[in-house]
Structure formats: C-alpha cells, structure tokens
Write a protein that holds these residues in place. Structure first.
Motif, mmCIF file in Angstrom:
data_model
loop_
_atom_site.group_PDB
_atom_site.id
_atom_site.type_symbol
_atom_site.label_atom_id
_atom_site.label_comp_id
_atom_site.label_asym_id
_atom_site.label_seq_id
_atom_site.Cartn_x
_atom_site.Cartn_y
_atom_site.Cartn_z
ATOM 1 N N THR A 74 68.811 -1.840 16.788
ATOM 2 C CA THR A 74 68.046 -1.361 15.635
ATOM 3 C C THR A 74 66.567 -1.163 15.933
ATOM 4 N N GLY A 75 66.167 -1.227 17.176
ATOM 5 C CA GLY A 75 64.753 -1.066 17.519
ATOM 6 C C GLY A 75 64.363 -1.947 18.681
ATOM 7 N N LYS A 76 63.298 -2.714 18.495
ATOM 8 C CA LYS A 76 62.820 -3.623 19.530
ATOM 9 C C LYS A 76 62.726 -5.036 18.971
ATOM 10 N N ARG A 77 62.849 -6.005 19.853
ATOM 11 C CA ARG A 77 62.809 -7.410 19.468
ATOM 12 C C ARG A 77 61.919 -8.158 20.435
ATOM 13 N N SER A 78 61.035 -8.972 19.886
ATOM 14 C CA SER A 78 60.142 -9.765 20.725
ATOM 15 C C SER A 78 60.931 -10.771 21.552
ATOM 16 N N LEU A 79 60.445 -11.038 22.771
ATOM 17 C CA LEU A 79 61.071 -12.083 23.587
ATOM 18 C C LEU A 79 61.029 -13.428 22.878
ATOM 19 N N ALA A 80 60.002 -13.633 22.062
ATOM 20 C CA ALA A 80 59.896 -14.912 21.360
ATOM 21 C C ALA A 80 60.988 -15.074 20.316
ATOM 22 N N ASP A 81 61.541 -13.968 19.817
ATOM 23 C CA ASP A 81 62.551 -14.059 18.766
ATOM 24 C C ASP A 81 63.822 -14.741 19.249
ATOM 25 N N GLU A 82 64.113 -14.641 20.544
ATOM 26 C CA GLU A 82 65.318 -15.297 21.051
ATOM 27 C C GLU A 82 65.111 -16.798 21.228
ATOM 28 N N ILE A 83 63.874 -17.248 21.081
ATOM 29 C CA ILE A 83 63.555 -18.677 21.190
ATOM 30 C C ILE A 83 63.326 -19.279 19.813
ATOM 31 N N ALA A 84 62.561 -18.569 18.980
ATOM 32 C CA ALA A 84 62.174 -19.084 17.673
ATOM 33 C C ALA A 84 63.375 -19.155 16.734
ATOM 34 N N THR A 85 63.282 -20.069 15.758
ATOM 35 C CA THR A 85 64.343 -20.222 14.765
ATOM 36 C C THR A 85 63.790 -20.918 13.538
ATOM 37 N N ASP A 86 64.397 -20.623 12.399
ATOM 38 C CA ASP A 86 64.031 -21.328 11.171
ATOM 39 C C ASP A 86 64.775 -22.649 11.044
ATOM 40 N N SER A 87 65.765 -22.866 11.906
ATOM 41 C CA SER A 87 66.571 -24.079 11.804
ATOM 42 C C SER A 87 67.002 -24.515 13.196
ATOM 43 N N LEU A 88 66.205 -25.364 13.821
ATOM 44 C CA LEU A 88 66.524 -25.860 15.154
ATOM 45 C C LEU A 88 67.599 -26.931 15.029
ATOM 46 N N GLY A 89 68.736 -26.676 15.649
ATOM 47 C CA GLY A 89 69.835 -27.622 15.475
ATOM 48 C C GLY A 89 71.001 -27.346 16.399
ATOM 49 N N VAL A 90 72.203 -27.331 15.818
ATOM 50 C CA VAL A 90 73.430 -27.250 16.606
ATOM 51 C C VAL A 90 73.539 -25.925 17.342
ATOM 52 N N ASN A 91 73.023 -24.831 16.767
ATOM 53 C CA ASN A 91 73.121 -23.541 17.449
ATOM 54 C C ASN A 91 72.397 -23.555 18.787
ATOM 55 N N GLN A 92 71.319 -24.305 18.887
ATOM 56 C CA GLN A 92 70.565 -24.398 20.139
ATOM 57 C C GLN A 92 71.071 -25.547 21.014
ATOM 58 N N PHE A 93 71.587 -26.613 20.401
ATOM 59 C CA PHE A 93 72.024 -27.799 21.134
ATOM 60 C C PHE A 93 73.422 -28.199 20.661
ATOM 61 N N PRO A 94 74.470 -27.669 21.298
ATOM 62 C CA PRO A 94 75.842 -27.950 20.847
ATOM 63 C C PRO A 94 76.184 -29.442 20.833
ATOM 64 N N GLN A 95 75.517 -30.256 21.671
ATOM 65 C CA GLN A 95 75.821 -31.680 21.706
ATOM 66 C C GLN A 95 75.420 -32.392 20.417
ATOM 67 N N LEU A 96 74.685 -31.706 19.544
ATOM 68 C CA LEU A 96 74.341 -32.284 18.245
ATOM 69 C C LEU A 96 75.472 -32.132 17.232
ATOM 70 N N ALA A 97 76.538 -31.415 17.595
ATOM 71 C CA ALA A 97 77.629 -31.185 16.650
ATOM 72 C C ALA A 97 78.242 -32.488 16.132
ATOM 73 N N PRO A 98 78.507 -33.516 16.968
ATOM 74 C CA PRO A 98 79.039 -34.780 16.415
ATOM 75 C C PRO A 98 78.076 -35.443 15.432
ATOM 76 N N VAL A 99 76.778 -35.294 15.679
ATOM 77 C CA VAL A 99 75.800 -35.847 14.739
ATOM 78 C C VAL A 99 75.905 -35.131 13.403
ATOM 79 N N GLU A 100 75.992 -33.812 13.441
ATOM 80 C CA GLU A 100 76.114 -33.057 12.204
ATOM 81 C C GLU A 100 77.403 -33.407 11.470
ATOM 82 N N GLN A 101 78.497 -33.577 12.210
ATOM 83 C CA GLN A 101 79.752 -33.978 11.577
ATOM 84 C C GLN A 101 79.609 -35.333 10.908
ATOM 85 N N GLY A 102 78.908 -36.257 11.569
ATOM 86 C CA GLY A 102 78.681 -37.563 10.967
ATOM 87 C C GLY A 102 77.847 -37.483 9.707
ATOM 88 N N LEU A 103 76.841 -36.599 9.677
ATOM 89 C CA LEU A 103 76.017 -36.436 8.479
ATOM 90 C C LEU A 103 76.832 -35.871 7.317
#
Length: 567
Positions: A74-103
């Motif tokens: 759809t155009g161009k995307r900044s290199l920073a966009d592949e790093i930045a996120t509004d919700s740092l969590g399981v999508n970036q660190f899959p090993q946090l999935a058991p923690v999320e399941q526990g929550l």
C-alpha cells in the motif's frame, strides 16, 4: 595487435609510477562513511570496454546505500514500524504465552491480554560496498579478473518504551501496559507476596479435598455440613483454588528465579485479579472458616515498563536476556563487515569502435560477455536483532555489456543472471525469518536466495573526448528465497509456525551521474594516461513489498597499467 598498441603513444605508465595514486584512492575509500541485502555485484555503470592484451586494469568502487523505509503493498513503511508496537507482549516474545494464559485464569477472562505497553522506535540502515578489482587481458578478447568486495552493514536502532511526547515516563495507566517487569532488587518481595497467595489457595484446595473424601463416612465432622449440603459447589471450589494457585505459580512466579512479571498497580488487570482473590476467598471460607484462603494480594509493579526493564543494565538481565525473552542480547545498533572473493572472466564478442585519431563517424558498437564465481562466508547473525544480511552467499553470475555510441550520444546496456548457492547456518525455526522480532528458537537452516535477473541501461551524452553525463535505469527481479529446516529438531509450543515471506521481488532504480575518462582517447592516440572516474546517484523508485526504499551514491575509478609488451 590489441587496440592499446595501435596508436602513436606507447604506454609509459608503470605500477611504481602510480603506486601513490592507488594508495591515495584506497585511503579515500577506506575512510568513507559506513552503511537489506548487500550483494557484491554493486555497479550499474560497467561498460563493455575490453582489457587489452598484456594490460592490468585496476578498478575500485565505493557505494554508500542508505534507507529507512521499505515498500509495502500500500505504499512505504518505515523500518521503525516493524519494531514499534502499541502492545509489547506475546507477539514479540512467544515465551510469554504461558504467562498470558495464567493471567486469563487469574482474571477468569479469556480476553485478557498481557502487554508491557507501547514501544516507540527509530531505525535506519546503511550499507557500504567497496569492491577492489584486478582485471588482466590474456588476449585481445579474453580477460580474467579477481574482485575482493569489502561489505559493511550498519543498522541503527533506538527504542523508547512508554515515554510521552517530552521523553518522560508516561504514567497514564491506559497507555502504558497492564503488567510491569519486576527488577532484580524486588524479586524476593514479589516471590514472597505471590507465594502467600499460592500457598493459601493450594492449602485450601488440599483441605477441601480432604473434607470431600472424609465427609461421606463422617458427616458430623467439622466443616462437613457445608460440604454435604452442596457437594458440587465444594468440588468446584476445590478445582478453582487449585487452578488459581497453579496460575499464580506459572504466570507470576513464587520464587526469585521466576518472579519476573507482575500486574501494574491500580491497573484493570490488577483490580480484576484482586477481585478474583476476594471472590475465591469467600468461596473457600464457606467450607474452611474465616482464616482460610489467601491472606494477601499478589505483588503489583509500581512503575511502567522501561528501557532498562527491556534491555537490562550493569550485568543484570532485562526481559530480552531472560528466559521469557528468549535469552537474546539487547537491541542495539549492529555493525558487521565481511570480505568476499570473486573470480571472473570476460570475452569480447565484437568491437566496432574506431581506434585512430580521425574524427569518429557512424555507429560504434562493442559487446562483452562474462561469468564469475562469488564466494561469501556464511553469516553468523541469527541471534542478533535487525542485522542487515550482507549478501546472498556464494553463487555464480553470468553477465553481458554492450556499448552503443553515435556522435555525442551513447548508451551502455548491461544484463546479469545470478544463481546463489545454498548456505547452511543457524537461523530461527519459527515465525518469519525476516521479521525483526523473530522467534528466539534456533537451529540449522539451509537458505537459498532466489535467482536474480537484472537489466541496466545507462544513456550518455558526451561533452567531448573525456567528459560524459550519464543517466541510469535499472530493473531487477529476485526470485523467492527457499528454506530447508529438515536438520532442525528444536520445538516451541507457543511459537508461530515457520512462515517466510517467500515471494519474488522486483525493483526499479533511476539515477544520474557523470564520467571523466581518458581511456577511449588513449585508445585513439589522443591521451598519454588512461584513467576513468565516475560518479552516480541512484534511487529506488518502486519495489515489491520488502524491497528497501534506498538511495545510493557510487564512485568508481579505473586505472590501466602495461604489464607485458606485445613485442
């Protein structure tokens, strides 16, 4: 006789005479600024000029490529966009999935999501390619060459977790996550608080279990009246207490070695967990009395997730280096440098250029074809974040160049075909191998870069014998990269499946430049010293998703030296 000796001037240049020129050029290129793929076939401006028999042509190129965006559908995307996120969590660190399941268990809400909050980022990339080439004319038509490409890549990354517009820690709960990172100094206290909740409900479940087993045969024992009055509810309370205790242990940790993540104080998550503790206490105490159940709340983080929490400091690991982050190094600006080797040969198919002192007339054409074998050492960058691959590994190349000149106008048309060889090294085994937040599970991966087909056209306007203005157009298509994971054995229960972005990619480049050359004048007997200097500025104007939106400045210098006389 080769063209170089057909005119009135004999070559008087020697290697010794121009050593200082080569040394000065090398120093200039060596101190030039440093700079996603960095192939060693750099130039878009090589012409079809042959290397005469007995002559050594020394060529040096320096190209600076810079980019901070990629093309998308759809155009161009900044290199920073592949790093930045509004919700740092399981999508970036899959090993946090058991923690999320526990929550989810602790809140009794399947929609609960773990988030450390926002992560802002800045990123740009730079690639510097410096091939040094020696080409020697064996015969009038056949030459051989040796190219030593020095390739340096650099990616700058800056992270800003949970900061407001003024660069200060953002204290607004709705914007900076529902969990925090427990610093090393607080883990003992966190483990103690979580342990009290765990033991309270674990012991309560054990006591209710004993009541349920004892009461049918001893209905008058203490507590049995309530159990026998509603045995289904007693069993449900037993299971709820066991589940809650297990969730506290898996999600929040009950010892200093596992108490890493905690709910943010006063967050909706913390309030929900506290509400579940109160509700479960009320259920447990129906059967065990007023002192049963948890006597305290789980540990709550008082501050938002920070840069130090992510990266660690002074030898104390943060999220990245912990088991929950995959045990990886911190995110930082990455630099790497590699030196390869390319062996080549070229053959002059035809040469209809005029080599005398008379004014050039009519259409002049010449064409060379060639092949090369490129060796590049395999990369060792799987564990680092965001490293720019310096090339596609070893491979073979076929290329051709044709020059056409008439009067003040001319053009060079280049074509190339590159077939890369398989490269085996350690790589990620899950998710997208090109993603910045790649899954931190590694093993042997055989990668084969797609076949490259390129066409470059360089129209020229000649101001005289020596100076020309160049235009540039390049088209390149690279086939899909393939991966072989058959030798890998690692598993990851919560990681996404291996899913490379394996589609073919095309790109188009345009640019302008100029060239100063006495080589043609030398061949025509109008100059004593053959030397060429060219400059080009190139920009990628279109590309398929994933292609960098890059700019390149390139300098090329060529010297000619007589090594062997024809006589």
């Amino acid at each position: 006789m080769p063209p170089l000796v057909q005119h009135r001037y004999r070559p008087r240049v020697t290697v010794a005479r121009h050593c200082w020129q080569i040394a000065a050029l090398s120093m200039l290129l060596a101190v030039a600024p440093t700079a996603l793929s960095a192939q060693s076939y750099l130039t878009l401006t090589d012409d079809a000029a042959p290397v005469p028999k007995g002559v050594l042509r020394v060529k040096a190129i320096n190209g600076w490529t810079r980019f901070d965006e990629r093309f998308t559908a759809t155009g161009k995307r900044s290199l920073a966009d592949e790093i930045a996120t509004d919700s740092l969590g399981v999508n970036q660190f899959p090993q946090l999935a058991p923690v999320e399941q526990g929550l989810k268990s602790l809140t009794n809400d399947p929609n609960t999501r773990l988030t450390f909050g926002r992560l802002a980022a800045r990123s740009d990339a730079r690639v510097v390619r410096t091939p040094f080439a020696l080409e020697y004319g064996l015969t009038r038509r056949l030459s051989i060459g040796l190219v030593v490409p020095v390739i340096q890549t650099r990616r700058n990354v800056q992270l800003r977790p949970n900061l407001d517009s003024a660069g200060r820690i953002d204290t607004v709960l709705s914007r900076n996550g529902n969990v925090g990172w427990v610093p090393d100094r607080s883990r003992k206290n966190a483990a103690q608080a979580n342990g009290l909740v765990y033991s309270g409900f674990f012991n309560a479940a054990d006591s209710i279990s004993k009541l349920i087993a004892r009461c049918p045969t001893n209905p008058t024992a203490a507590g049995c009246a309530a159990v026998l009055a509603n045995s289904a509810d007693a069993n449900a309370t037993l299971l709820a207490a066991e589940k809650f205790a297990a969730a506290v242990k898996s999600a929040l940790g009950i010892d200093s070695a596992s108490a890493f993540v905690s709910p943010r104080a006063n967050s909706a998550l913390a309030n929900a967990i506290h509400g579940q503790i109160d509700a479960l206490n009320a259920k447990v105490r129906q059967y065990l009395g007023a002192t049963a159940g948890a006597s305290s709340d789980v540990f709550n983080a008082s501050t938002p997730f920070s840069y130090i929490d992510l990266q660690g400091r002074n030898g104390t690991p943060g999220l990245l280096e912990s088991a929950l982050g995959g045990g990886r190094d911190s995110v930082q600006t990455t630099n790497q440098i590699v030196v390869g080797v390319t062996l080549s040969a070229e053959y002059l198919l035809f040469d209809r250029f005029q080599y005398d002192t008379l004014p050039a007339k009519g259409l002049q054409t010449r064409m060379v074809i060639g092949g090369a074998f490129r060796y590049e050492p395999p990369p060792d960058t799987a564990h680092k974040f965001g490293v720019i691959p310096f090339g596609d590994g070893s491979g073979i190349e076929l290329h051709s160049a044709m020059d056409v000149v008439r009067g003040r106008f001319g053009a060079t048309i280049n074509g190339r075909f590159v077939k890369s060889l398989p490269v085996t090294g350690e790589g990620t085994l899950f998710g997208d191998p090109e993603a910045f937040w790649s899954a931190p599970v590694f093993g042997p991966v055989t990668r084969t870069a797609g076949t490259v087909i390129g066409l470059d056209v360089t129209p020229r306007f000649f101001f005289g014998e020596w100076f020309a203005l160049d235009g540039h157009y390049g088209f390149e298509r690279q086939g899909a990269t393939t991966y072989d994971l058959s030798a890998a054995t690692a598993t990851c229960e919560f990681c996404p499946p291996f899913a490379p972005n394996a589609s073919a990619r095309t790109s188009q480049v345009v640019g302008l430049g100029f060239r100063y050359s006495t080589a043609e004048a030398y061949l025509r007997g109008k100059s004593r010293t053959p030397i060429e200097v060219s400059f080009a500025h190139l920009e990628t104007i279109s590309g398929d998703p994933g292609v960098p939106k890059s700019q390149r400045d390139q300098i090329q210098v060529r010297f000619y030296f007589r090594v062997r006389s024809d006589k």
